[in-house]
Design an enzyme around this catalytic site. Sequence first.
Site, PDB file in Angstrom:
ATOM      1  N   ASP A  92      -5.097  18.269 -14.908  1.00 47.13           N
ATOM      2  CA  ASP A  92      -5.331  16.938 -15.447  1.00 47.13           C
ATOM      3  C   ASP A  92      -4.822  16.976 -16.890  1.00 47.13           C
ATOM      4  O   ASP A  92      -5.418  17.627 -17.744  1.00 47.13           O
ATOM      5  CB  ASP A  92      -6.834  16.630 -15.374  1.00 47.13           C
ATOM      6  CG  ASP A  92      -7.181  15.234 -15.866  1.00 47.13           C
ATOM      7  OD1 ASP A  92      -6.420  14.679 -16.687  1.00 47.13           O
ATOM      8  OD2 ASP A  92      -8.231  14.709 -15.440  1.00 47.13           O
TER       9      ASP A  92
ATOM     10  N   TYR B 117     -13.651  16.527 -16.280  1.00 41.91           N
ATOM     11  CA  TYR B 117     -14.045  15.121 -16.261  1.00 41.91           C
ATOM     12  C   TYR B 117     -15.156  14.947 -15.218  1.00 41.91           C
ATOM     13  O   TYR B 117     -15.096  15.529 -14.135  1.00 41.91           O
ATOM     14  CB  TYR B 117     -12.819  14.271 -15.922  1.00 41.91           C
ATOM     15  CG  TYR B 117     -13.115  12.809 -15.872  1.00 41.91           C
ATOM     16  CD1 TYR B 117     -13.421  12.118 -17.045  1.00 41.91           C
ATOM     17  CD2 TYR B 117     -13.121  12.110 -14.673  1.00 41.91           C
ATOM     18  CE1 TYR B 117     -13.723  10.769 -17.015  1.00 41.91           C
ATOM     19  CE2 TYR B 117     -13.414  10.765 -14.630  1.00 41.91           C
ATOM     20  CZ  TYR B 117     -13.715  10.101 -15.801  1.00 41.91           C
ATOM     21  OH  TYR B 117     -14.012   8.772 -15.762  1.00 41.91           O
TER      22      TYR B 117
ATOM     23  N   ARG C 252       0.843  -1.210   0.000  1.00 43.38           N
ATOM     24  CA  ARG C 252       0.000   0.000   0.000  1.00 43.38           C
ATOM     25  C   ARG C 252       0.874   1.255   0.000  1.00 43.38           C
ATOM     26  O   ARG C 252       0.425   2.342  -0.328  1.00 43.38           O
ATOM     27  CB  ARG C 252      -0.994   0.010   1.173  1.00 43.38           C
ATOM     28  CG  ARG C 252      -1.883   1.258   1.213  1.00 43.38           C
ATOM     29  CD  ARG C 252      -3.218   1.067   1.944  1.00 43.38           C
ATOM     30  NE  ARG C 252      -3.071   0.322   3.181  1.00 43.38           N
ATOM     31  CZ  ARG C 252      -2.590   0.829   4.328  1.00 43.38           C
ATOM     32  NH1 ARG C 252      -2.256   2.094   4.401  1.00 43.38           N
ATOM     33  NH2 ARG C 252      -2.466   0.051   5.392  1.00 43.38           N
TER      34      ARG C 252
ATOM     35  N   LYS D 190      -5.549   5.811 -19.927  1.00 41.92           N
ATOM     36  CA  LYS D 190      -5.698   6.327 -21.297  1.00 41.92           C
ATOM     37  C   LYS D 190      -4.392   6.151 -22.070  1.00 41.92           C
ATOM     38  O   LYS D 190      -3.973   5.034 -22.283  1.00 41.92           O
ATOM     39  CB  LYS D 190      -6.172   7.781 -21.225  1.00 41.92           C
ATOM     40  CG  LYS D 190      -7.328   8.003 -20.233  1.00 41.92           C
ATOM     41  CD  LYS D 190      -8.621   7.338 -20.665  1.00 41.92           C
ATOM     42  CE  LYS D 190      -9.709   7.331 -19.578  1.00 41.92           C
ATOM     43  NZ  LYS D 190     -10.006   8.601 -18.966  1.00 41.92           N
TER      44      LYS D 190
HETATM   45  C1  LIG Z   1     -10.676   8.945 -17.735  1.00 42.58           C
HETATM   46  C2  LIG Z   1     -10.333  10.264 -17.177  1.00 42.58           C
HETATM   47  C3  LIG Z   1     -10.164  10.442 -15.807  1.00 42.58           C
HETATM   48  C4  LIG Z   1     -10.408   9.347 -14.813  1.00 42.58           C
HETATM   49  O1  LIG Z   1      -9.490   8.325 -14.950  1.00 42.58           O
HETATM   50  P1  LIG Z   1      -9.812   6.804 -14.533  1.00 42.58           P
HETATM   51  O2  LIG Z   1      -8.527   6.135 -14.781  1.00 42.58           O
HETATM   52  O3  LIG Z   1     -10.926   6.361 -15.417  1.00 42.58           O
HETATM   53  O4  LIG Z   1     -10.238   6.839 -13.116  1.00 42.58           O
HETATM   54  C5  LIG Z   1      -9.783  11.682 -15.349  1.00 42.58           C
HETATM   55  N1  LIG Z   1      -9.596  12.709 -16.206  1.00 42.58           N
HETATM   56  C6  LIG Z   1      -9.768  12.580 -17.522  1.00 42.58           C
HETATM   57  C7  LIG Z   1      -9.547  13.746 -18.403  1.00 42.58           C
HETATM   58  C8  LIG Z   1     -10.146  11.357 -18.053  1.00 42.58           C
HETATM   59  O5  LIG Z   1     -10.340  11.227 -19.365  1.00 42.58           O
END
Ligand SMILES: *Cc1c(COP(=O)(O)O)cnc(C)c1O
Length: 393
Positions: free
Chosen positions: A179, A107, A54, A204
């Site tokens: 982000d 998001y 963890r 992604k």
């Molecule tokens: C998919 C996404 C997230 C969340 O990510 P997860 O891995 O699905 O939890 C956050 N920000 C953006 C811009 C995303 O496309």
Amino acid sequence: MDISYILNELGEDRTAYQQAVAPPIVQTSNFCFDSVAAMRHTLHHESSLPFYTRGVNPTVELLCQKVAALEGTEAALAFASGSAAVAAAVMAQLRAGDHVVCVAKPYSWTAKLLSQLLARFGVSSTFVDGRDPAHFEAARQPTTRLFFLESPNSFTFELQDIRAVAALARAHGILTLIDNSCASPLLQQPIALGADLVIHSATKYLGGHSDAVAGIVCGTRAMMEKIFASEFMTLGGVVSPFNAWLVLRGLRTLPLRMERVTRSTEQVVAYLKAHPLVRRVHYPFDEDHPQHALAKTQMTGAGGQFSVELDTDDLPAVESFCNALRRFLLACSWGGHESLIFPACTLYNSANYATTLPFQLIRFYVGLDEPDALIADLEKGFAALRTHAAVAS
Ligand SMILES: *Cc1c(COP(=O)(O)O)cnc(C)c1O
């Protein structure tokens, strides 16, 4: 450090694992010690040495080292998802009474974190149209601790001027989080533009194969220590060693994938932009995009995502277009090998997303498919749309 060095060499301690070229998946929850002194020492350095998975795990650590280097930060922390990464990075900065200014339409789960979850704990948020940095200044309060950016942002790909917003934040002792999932570390480097913390959904582009959910936060070592000692260890949303390994494997080909996806997307966007049944294309690297000039100053490409508004006011026609596509799969997420569409009209039953998006809007992601095959697929979609319109009229 060149990118290929980061991806192929950085942190690869091959002598520690029989000169294996691929790093091992250290699939263990626990680590043991030769002596009380060794155990004590490690326990007191739990944020940098393996004690319990963890906390620090060597496979996860290798991933963190590489992504931190890609983003130009001292350190990084990996999480079980992008959303866990966003939540931990944001919560670690805030207490009851604090205020956040966030770009409008981030998001969906970021929006929910700020507007609902943190609101329960006395943190307030203002969502602003991020296209003008003055909106951040106008929304700023004496209690504002964070500016949360997502550039380009989900679904409509509006940009924020990262340099301008980060400079404003710095002048007022406010932290800038961004982000950067949509651009990847290869197409946009927010730290160099003044941001403090960079977050990725590694699900992604970083992973890139649609087989693992993961997230990463990058920043200074001091900031990572702070997050580690609070949200990281208490909420415990850590990535598994296996998923970290999958993301590491994906990273090896990140530059190739980004280059291919960007090139194919330009081709598909050019086709769609010229199509009479397309009303509007949202793609920051389109020359007619209102923020194209800004895009060029802070990104080296816009990647594989864009959205399109079809030229119809008939919802079933939009659905018939989407249903006719075969190479573009109907699904959420993006960043993998497969090409995708996410029609905004599917959001309409959902309470968790602003319904300000037009129902004609379809978000596209161009994966590693042949662009000609994707364009042929779109022809089928437009044929279905035309047939529908003819039947309807
Ligand atoms: C998919 C996404 C997230 C969340 O990510 P997860 O891995 O699905 O939890 C956050 N920000 C953006 C811009 C995303 O496309």
